[in-house]
Write an enzyme that holds these catalytic residues in place. Structure first.
Site, PDB file in Angstrom:
ATOM      1  N   HIS A  55      42.366  32.227  38.956  1.00 16.64           N
ATOM      2  CA  HIS A  55      41.988  31.949  39.054  1.00 16.64           C
ATOM      3  C   HIS A  55      40.073  31.472  40.080  1.00 16.64           C
ATOM      4  CE1 HIS A  55      45.462  29.874  40.148  1.00 16.64           C
ATOM      5  NE2 HIS A  55      44.968  29.221  39.460  1.00 16.64           N
TER       6      HIS A  55
ATOM      7  N   GLU B 266      45.639  21.339  28.236  1.00 16.34           N
ATOM      8  CA  GLU B 266      44.302  20.668  28.551  1.00 16.34           C
ATOM      9  C   GLU B 266      44.159  20.983  27.257  1.00 16.34           C
ATOM     10  OE1 GLU B 266      45.202  22.662  32.347  1.00 16.34           O
ATOM     11  OE2 GLU B 266      46.082  22.765  30.130  1.00 16.34           O
TER      12      GLU B 266
END
Length: 345
Positions: A138, A69
């Protein structure tokens, strides 16, 4: 991509399809728009939010990236400075943690540091929120990671129409935008008018009322609709949509009319975005308030993995209705459900 065309000319599509449609429409309108992310090309996105884009626009504009990322967010910053309009997809909001420096230190500060000579017209999209059993690592919303960053706009749509219209507005914006997509809404269907434009920083009054002002966003907007029905209260419901900059005028005008304010968040009690709304409202309208404003939130605990516990974790329509009713009845701030059940001191 299946869709139903309504009599009004709007399309009945899923939230995730609204995202893909907005991306496609912007890519057709502007050749500088491109997409980076893990599995966004061949797999058409982990949640099918880039369906059909690789086939139409090719691998130069729709790019699968390595699991890094920091690298591809940094690449997007550079591409934006050089004149492109990249859209970065972060699979889960938590994964942005390893790329925060690129977004909040580089992208958000570049216009200021360059004295206005450089801009970074990029969008970072991330799925977020609870309700699908992804567990504590998550399922967070984490707006507070980015909402205190000058130079960065932050958006959370609540339905297919706002997902479509606000994503197009975000891509067209000359500065970086954080676009948070509530994951549990991806499958929800709703009408989308592709000609309808929405402004960043402009809230929507979804229901007018005189008894109390209810402010929310994301999946909690739908829950608030149900709570109003259950309670029978004449509440004014505002979909904030943009956290930064939030629509002070719309909220303050509503609270000045009703004299009461409740903010409903899918976020822990500590550090939630609603605290800013309450602080500003109390400061500006203290003499007009009929009762103390308050927030309805999740408890300060990790999001549970168990489906039963996860459903208990987020504010429910029944509990929101209870708190609204109690507040109007006695003018006091109701207890949160975990306080009533003795789970917190």
């Amino acid at each position: 991509m299946t869709e139903q065309v309504l009599e009004s000319g709007t399309k009945e599509i899923r939230f995730r399809q609204a995202i893909a449609t907005a991306l496609a429409d912007e890519m057709r309108a502007d050749k500088s728009v491109m997409i980076f992310g893990e599995d966004v090309a061949v797999a058409e996105g982990p949640f099918k939010t880039s369906e059909g884009l690789l086939q139409e626009f090719g691998p130069l504009r729709v790019r699968d990236t390595p699991i890094s990322e920091m690298a591809f967010t940094g690449a997007a910053v550079g591409a934006a400075i050089m004149g492109m309009r990249p859209v970065v997809e972060i699979m889960f909001m938590e994964f942005l943690g390893v790329a925060l420096d690129q977004l909040v230190t580089e992208a958000a500060k570049m216009r200021y540091l360059s004295n206005g000579m450089l801009s970074v017209p990029m969008v970072v999209r991330a799925s977020c929120g609870s309700g699908l059993g992804f567990g504590s690592q998550h399922s967070q919303t984490l707006e507070n990671w980015v909402s205190a960053t000058p130079g960065l706009k932050v958006i959370t749509p609540s339905d297919a129409q706002s997902a479509y219209s606000l994503l197009r507005a975000a891509i067209q914006d000359p500065d970086p935008v954080m676009f948070l997509e509530t994951r549990v809404l991806y499958a929800d269907r709703g009408p989308v008018d592709t000609s309808l434009k929405m402004e960043i920083g402009k809230a929507r009054v979804l229901r007018t009322g005189k008894d109390i002002t209810l402010v929310s966003m994301g999946q909690m907007v739908k829950v608030c609709h149900e709570a109003i029905k259950i309670s029978g209260i004449d509440a004014e419901l505002i979909d904030l949509a943009t956290i930064v900059p939030w629509d002070r005028q719309t909220v303050l005008e509503s609270v000045k009319k009703t004299g009461r304010l409740v903010v409903v968040e899918e976020a822990p009690f500590s550090g939630g975005w609603g605290s800013e709304i309450l602080a500003a409202t109390t400061s500006k309208l203290f003499s007009s308030l009929k009762a103390a404003p308050f927030r309805i939130t999740t408890p300060d605990v990790p999001v549970p993995y168990s489906g039963t516990l996860e459903a208990r974790y987020i504010p429910t329509a029944q509990d929101i209705a209870r708190q609204l009713t109690e507040s109007l009845k006695n003018g006091l701030t109701p207890k949160q459900w975990w306080e009533i059940e003795g789970l917190s001191s």
